[in-house]
Design a protein around this motif. Structure first.
Motif, PDB file in Angstrom:
ATOM      1  N   ALA A  40       6.541   1.983  -5.296  1.00  0.00           N
ATOM      2  CA  ALA A  40       6.134   1.925  -3.888  1.00  0.00           C
ATOM      3  C   ALA A  40       5.374   0.649  -3.562  1.00  0.00           C
ATOM      4  O   ALA A  40       5.441   0.152  -2.439  1.00  0.00           O
ATOM      5  CB  ALA A  40       5.280   3.141  -3.545  1.00  0.00           C
ATOM      6  N   ASN A  41       4.630   0.090  -4.546  1.00  0.00           N
ATOM      7  CA  ASN A  41       3.839  -1.101  -4.276  1.00  0.00           C
ATOM      8  C   ASN A  41       3.476  -1.812  -5.570  1.00  0.00           C
ATOM      9  O   ASN A  41       3.597  -1.251  -6.660  1.00  0.00           O
ATOM     10  CB  ASN A  41       2.571  -0.756  -3.492  1.00  0.00           C
ATOM     11  CG  ASN A  41       1.642   0.146  -4.270  1.00  0.00           C
ATOM     12  OD1 ASN A  41       1.024  -0.255  -5.244  1.00  0.00           O
ATOM     13  ND2 ASN A  41       1.537   1.397  -3.838  1.00  0.00           N
ATOM     14  N   THR A  77      -6.987  -1.204   6.110  1.00  0.00           N
ATOM     15  CA  THR A  77      -5.808  -0.885   6.904  1.00  0.00           C
ATOM     16  C   THR A  77      -5.975  -1.266   8.380  1.00  0.00           C
ATOM     17  O   THR A  77      -5.197  -0.836   9.220  1.00  0.00           O
ATOM     18  CB  THR A  77      -5.477   0.622   6.805  1.00  0.00           C
ATOM     19  OG1 THR A  77      -6.611   1.363   7.252  1.00  0.00           O
ATOM     20  CG2 THR A  77      -5.122   1.009   5.374  1.00  0.00           C
ATOM     21  N   ASP A  99      -0.771  -5.163  13.022  1.00  0.00           N
ATOM     22  CA  ASP A  99      -0.337  -4.029  12.226  1.00  0.00           C
ATOM     23  C   ASP A  99      -1.466  -3.597  11.307  1.00  0.00           C
ATOM     24  O   ASP A  99      -2.546  -4.176  11.308  1.00  0.00           O
ATOM     25  CB  ASP A  99       0.893  -4.451  11.408  1.00  0.00           C
ATOM     26  CG  ASP A  99       1.843  -3.303  11.111  1.00  0.00           C
ATOM     27  OD1 ASP A  99       1.411  -2.140  11.119  1.00  0.00           O
ATOM     28  OD2 ASP A  99       3.024  -3.586  10.866  1.00  0.00           O
ATOM     29  N   ARG A 171       7.635  -2.702   4.198  1.00  0.00           N
ATOM     30  CA  ARG A 171       7.186  -2.189   5.492  1.00  0.00           C
ATOM     31  C   ARG A 171       7.869  -0.869   5.825  1.00  0.00           C
ATOM     32  O   ARG A 171       7.308  -0.012   6.481  1.00  0.00           O
ATOM     33  CB  ARG A 171       7.470  -3.211   6.580  1.00  0.00           C
ATOM     34  CG  ARG A 171       6.921  -2.788   7.928  1.00  0.00           C
ATOM     35  CD  ARG A 171       7.101  -3.874   8.940  1.00  0.00           C
ATOM     36  NE  ARG A 171       6.327  -3.618  10.141  1.00  0.00           N
ATOM     37  CZ  ARG A 171       6.478  -4.271  11.254  1.00  0.00           C
ATOM     38  NH1 ARG A 171       7.371  -5.245  11.317  1.00  0.00           N
ATOM     39  NH2 ARG A 171       5.744  -3.987  12.300  1.00  0.00           N
ATOM     40  N   THR A 172       9.091  -0.694   5.368  1.00  0.00           N
ATOM     41  CA  THR A 172       9.840   0.532   5.622  1.00  0.00           C
ATOM     42  C   THR A 172       9.279   1.648   4.765  1.00  0.00           C
ATOM     43  O   THR A 172       9.285   1.571   3.539  1.00  0.00           O
ATOM     44  CB  THR A 172      11.338   0.324   5.305  1.00  0.00           C
ATOM     45  OG1 THR A 172      11.793  -0.822   6.013  1.00  0.00           O
ATOM     46  CG2 THR A 172      12.153   1.534   5.681  1.00  0.00           C
ATOM     47  N   ALA A 173       8.781   2.716   5.396  1.00  0.00           N
ATOM     48  CA  ALA A 173       8.140   3.819   4.674  1.00  0.00           C
ATOM     49  C   ALA A 173       9.084   4.495   3.687  1.00  0.00           C
ATOM     50  O   ALA A 173       8.646   4.997   2.650  1.00  0.00           O
ATOM     51  CB  ALA A 173       7.592   4.842   5.660  1.00  0.00           C
ATOM     52  N   ALA A 174      10.364   4.520   3.986  1.00  0.00           N
ATOM     53  CA  ALA A 174      11.314   5.206   3.120  1.00  0.00           C
ATOM     54  C   ALA A 174      11.733   4.362   1.918  1.00  0.00           C
ATOM     55  O   ALA A 174      12.408   4.866   1.025  1.00  0.00           O
ATOM     56  CB  ALA A 174      12.548   5.601   3.922  1.00  0.00           C
ATOM     57  N   ASN A 176      11.297   1.407  -1.339  1.00  0.00           N
ATOM     58  CA  ASN A 176      10.474   0.965  -2.464  1.00  0.00           C
ATOM     59  C   ASN A 176      10.829  -0.476  -2.806  1.00  0.00           C
ATOM     60  O   ASN A 176      11.811  -1.015  -2.322  1.00  0.00           O
ATOM     61  CB  ASN A 176      10.721   1.835  -3.702  1.00  0.00           C
ATOM     62  CG  ASN A 176      10.006   3.157  -3.634  1.00  0.00           C
ATOM     63  OD1 ASN A 176       8.951   3.285  -3.027  1.00  0.00           O
ATOM     64  ND2 ASN A 176      10.590   4.170  -4.254  1.00  0.00           N
TER      65      ASN A 176
END
Length: 190
Positions: A40-41, A77, A99, A171-174, A176
């Motif tokens: 994820a990050n 954030t 953002d 940036r896209t939550a879905a 990785n």
């Protein structure tokens, strides 16, 4: 593509600038390669205040479409803003969204050939200076056999805190960061 050659030339120039250990010399701090299944990050933590600037060089792709690379400092954030210009060879666009993170790079999306990774060079300027807000700038892009993007971006974190951690994620939550993506953090002496 013209912009891929530009990106390669810039990366080559930045990679050799200041070599030799003097002022402006690059020092490798940490490198992360994304393993099987993706992640994820990527996060660089406990960054010492030993350099004037930081640079992140990465080749990366995402697991969804479309995919931009975003960055947060010290887990914050809020208080981010940015500017960007990007083009795909037939059109160019500019934007300045605010953002919960700095939109600071490009990932080749899952719709591109599996061997296509975006190249990114991200500079974080005066990251340890507690007397001013933090700025970042980036050049990124990818070529997918005649299609792709080139992106110039700058970002602002409206905080005077020294940066001690950097988190990068799609940036896209879905999505990785895809397997084999690689992120390298460098310190630049002043």
């Amino acid at each position: 593509m013209w912009w891929a050659a530009l990106l390669n030339n810039l990366v080559a120039l930045l990679g050799t600038a200041g070599g030799g250990g003097g002022a402006g010399a690059y020092e490798s701090i940490q490198t992360v390669t994304v393993g099987s299944g993706g992640t994820a990050n990527v996060e660089f933590t406990s960054i010492a205040a030993d350099w004037k600037h930081l640079q992140i060089r990465c080749i990366a792709r995402g697991t969804s479409t479309p995919v931009s690379l975003v960055m947060q400092f010290n887990g914050a954030t809020t208080n981010y803003n940015m500017h960007q210009m990007y083009g795909d060879g037939s059109s160019a666009t500019a934007a300045n969204p605010s953002d919960s993170a700095i939109l600071i790079g490009n990932l080749s999306p899952s719709s591109t050939s599996a061997s296509v990774f975006a190249g990114n060079v991200i500079d974080v300027l005066d990251y340890a200076n507690i007397n001013k807000y933090k700025t970042a700038r980036a050049l990124s892009g990818y070529d997918n056999n005649g299609s792709g993007y080139v992106v110039f971006q700058s970002g602002l974190w409206m905080s005077t805190s020294a940066i001690t951690s950097i988190k990068l994620f799609p940036r896209t939550a879905a999505g990785n960061l895809a397997e084999h993506s690689q992120f390298a953090l460098y310190g630049i002496k002043g």
